[in-house]
Scaffold this active site. Structure first.
Site, PDB file in Angstrom:
ATOM      1  N   LYS A 263       5.155  10.218   8.223  1.00 48.30           N
ATOM      2  CA  LYS A 263       5.003   9.738   9.465  1.00 48.30           C
ATOM      3  C   LYS A 263       6.097  10.151  10.722  1.00 48.30           C
ATOM      4  O   LYS A 263       5.757  11.407  11.013  1.00 48.30           O
ATOM      5  CB  LYS A 263       5.231   8.088   9.689  1.00 48.30           C
ATOM      6  CG  LYS A 263       4.094   7.364   8.577  1.00 48.30           C
ATOM      7  CD  LYS A 263       3.065   6.635   9.106  1.00 48.30           C
ATOM      8  CE  LYS A 263       2.441   5.841   8.151  1.00 48.30           C
ATOM      9  NZ  LYS A 263       1.060   5.615   8.212  1.00 48.30           N
TER      10      LYS A 263
ATOM     11  N   ASP B 193       9.515   2.889  -0.800  1.00 51.52           N
ATOM     12  CA  ASP B 193       8.589   3.440   0.107  1.00 51.52           C
ATOM     13  C   ASP B 193       8.778   3.200   1.561  1.00 51.52           C
ATOM     14  O   ASP B 193       8.706   2.261   2.211  1.00 51.52           O
ATOM     15  CB  ASP B 193       7.229   2.891  -0.125  1.00 51.52           C
ATOM     16  CG  ASP B 193       6.062   3.522   0.457  1.00 51.52           C
ATOM     17  OD1 ASP B 193       6.273   4.408   1.554  1.00 51.52           O
ATOM     18  OD2 ASP B 193       4.856   3.084   0.428  1.00 51.52           O
TER      19      ASP B 193
ATOM     20  N   TYR C 232       0.831  -1.133  -0.029  1.00 51.05           N
ATOM     21  CA  TYR C 232      -0.174   0.044   0.262  1.00 51.05           C
ATOM     22  C   TYR C 232       0.807   1.270  -0.021  1.00 51.05           C
ATOM     23  O   TYR C 232       1.693   1.367   0.561  1.00 51.05           O
ATOM     24  CB  TYR C 232      -0.987  -0.132   1.166  1.00 51.05           C
ATOM     25  CG  TYR C 232      -1.766   1.048   1.484  1.00 51.05           C
ATOM     26  CD1 TYR C 232      -3.024   1.312   0.493  1.00 51.05           C
ATOM     27  CD2 TYR C 232      -1.359   2.239   2.504  1.00 51.05           C
ATOM     28  CE1 TYR C 232      -3.691   2.566   0.666  1.00 51.05           C
ATOM     29  CE2 TYR C 232      -2.220   3.082   2.580  1.00 51.05           C
ATOM     30  CZ  TYR C 232      -3.521   3.399   1.931  1.00 51.05           C
ATOM     31  OH  TYR C 232      -4.342   4.432   1.990  1.00 51.05           O
TER      32      TYR C 232
HETATM   33  N1  HOZ Z   1      -1.935   1.233   6.877  1.00 49.95           N
HETATM   34  C1  HOZ Z   1      -2.046   2.567   6.801  1.00 49.95           C
HETATM   35  C2  HOZ Z   1      -1.018   3.371   6.880  1.00 49.95           C
HETATM   36  N2  HOZ Z   1       0.016   2.811   6.294  1.00 49.95           N
HETATM   37  C3  HOZ Z   1      -3.157   2.836   7.947  1.00 49.95           C
HETATM   38  C4  HOZ Z   1      -3.380   4.304   8.156  1.00 49.95           C
HETATM   39  C5  HOZ Z   1      -4.778   4.700   7.608  1.00 49.95           C
HETATM   40  O1  HOZ Z   1      -5.065   4.199   6.309  1.00 49.95           O
HETATM   41  O2  HOZ Z   1      -5.444   5.312   8.479  1.00 49.95           O
END
Ligand code: HOZ
Length: 430
Positions: free
Chosen positions: A270, A242, A147
């Site tokens: 982040k 990424d 993702y």
């Molecule tokens: N896995 C997502 C961040 N890499 C979770 C955060 C989200 O989508 O709210």
């Protein structure tokens, strides 16, 4: 164990449903992967969250990664407060942007130039556009279950909430866009070789997570990332790493420093915002200089380089660099891993625990997990029961089998011990 009374959270959620689609501003928060309704947060400090009903929960989500130092770390709060007194947004350059750019370059040598934006989605979307503009090619490779945010070309066979909700190929992405995205299974060298043999001259970029952690968490087989880097170089394809989640977390230099890589472009988010909205992408100067205003690839943002986010990010990196944070996180991670594996074994529950430093995931399956197809074989119903058993004991894990857990330096050895003991009793009920 009696369930905690979360009636105020329930009332908040009922209200939220009337005003916000699904009651949430990001789908995974809705608990659809595990059932039930989300709790609402009143405040958070260190490794703990206090919900609106007054329960104090031990938090292993850490705002999905940024809270590596725990919530409301004093150094970060002070930096934000100090910066805010001088203005919250300028829309013209400020020195903090340059300070953070220089700092990232020092920590991540593959980054010769960097541009800040506002989220990991923006970072990955922009890196893809840049790769396409630089190579004058259209196709990209991504891996199923990875993702990279919710930009059109990347929301194909995606992980995270898209996978949790069963729509890894989102509606609203035109087939004409998606056809330029070649999706391959992770950890499969032959599949990559075939894709390059077939599309080599059309491939603008290959994007991969520093450690795939949006379908749970699984690790690259030895030599796999090196192979990806090499095959990209051989075909003039931009290798995009990424590191939105892994950057500054799995080590100060990110996953690329652990695996000995030098990607063409890297994406961040982040931690470099210290918990404020931020993203960044950077890499080889020759590629980065294709960006406007000096190059033909357009990318922009009113709030990019926001002074509060830059100050918070600098404070987070200062703290990480001046302490033995990563060694501490590794010790905590090892403790959690060995304790949970032992507890599961004692309860006769098959579990595959995957961890890199302070990121982890537990799959309930006997079979090793190397890619999405393996992850899909894990017992998700059992995961949901585990999640709720832990939540009832006020321990908050990511509400989906397809998300990673995160440790922070605010977690104490006794927090870990308490987690293992609670897990041991929950395992016995599964
Ligand atoms: N896995 C997502 C961040 N890499 C979770 C955060 C989200 O989508 O709210």
């Amino acid at each position: 164990m009696p369930k905690p009374d979360r009636s105020r959270s329930e009332a908040c959620f009922k209200q939220a449903l009337q005003h916000i689609p699904g009651g949430v501003n990001s789908p995974v928060r809705a608990f659809r992967g595990v059932g039930g309704n989300p709790f609402f947060v009143q405040s958070a400090r260190g490794a703990h969250i206090t919900d609106v009903d007054g329960h104090v929960l031990l938090d292993y989500v850490g705002t999905w990664g940024p809270a590596i130092l725990g919530h409301a770390h004093p150094r970060i709060v002070a930096a934000i407060q100090e910066a805010a007194t001088r203005g919250t947004s300028f829309g013209i350059p400020n020195p903090l942007e340059v300070d953070l750019a220089r700092r990232v370059k020092t920590l991540v040598p593959s980054v010769q130039k960097i541009r800040f934006c506002n989220s990991g989605t923006e970072a990955c979307m922009s890196a893809i556009r840049l790769a396409r503009g630089y190579t004058k090619r259209d196709k990209i490779i991504k891996f199923d279950g990875c993702y990279h945010g919710h930009a059109d070309s990347l929301l194909v066979k995606a992980g995270s909430g898209a996978l949790t909700l069963g729509n890894p190929d989102s509606a609203g992405v035109p087939a004409d866009f998606a056809k330029h995205t070649v999706v391959l299974p992770f950890n499969d060298v032959d599949a990559v070789q075939v894709a390059f043999d077939t599309h080599g001259k059309e491939l603008a970029g290959l994007i991969v997570e520093g450690v795939p952690a949006n379908a749970g968490l699984y690790l690259p087989k030895p030599g796999y990332f090196e192979f990806l880097e090499r095959i990209c170089r051989d075909h003039g394809t931009v290798f995009i790493f990424d590191e939105v989640m892994t950057g500054f977390r799995v080590s100060l230099g990110g996953a690329q420093s652990l695996f000995g890589l030098r990607p063409d472009l890297s994406c961040f988010g982040k931690i470099i915002g210290g918990g404020l909205p931020v993203g960044a992408f950077g890499g080889r100067q020759e590629i980065m200089d294709f960006l406007a205003p000096i190059g033909p690839v357009y990318q922009a943002g009113t709030l990019s380089g926001n002074p509060l986010a830059m100050a918070a990010g600098l404070a987070a990196l200062d703290e990480l660099e001046s302490t033995n944070a990563h060694a501490q996180l590794e010790t905590l991670g090892e403790h959690l891993e060995s304790g949970l594996i032992q507890a599961a074994k004692a309860a006769g529950i098959p579990v595959q625990f995957r961890r890199i430093g302070s990121m982890f995931c537990a799959y309930f399956t006997e079979h090793p997990v190397h890619h999405l197809a393996d992850a899909m074989h894990a017992d998700r119903a059992r995961f949901a029961r585990f999640f709720h058993g832990m939540l009832d004991a006020n321990i908050y894990l990511a509400p989906s089998q397809f998300e990673a857990g995160f440790l922070s330096t605010a977690h104490s050895p006794s927090d870990i011990e308490q987690t293992i003991e609670t897990a041991a009793s929950v395992f016995r009920t599964l």
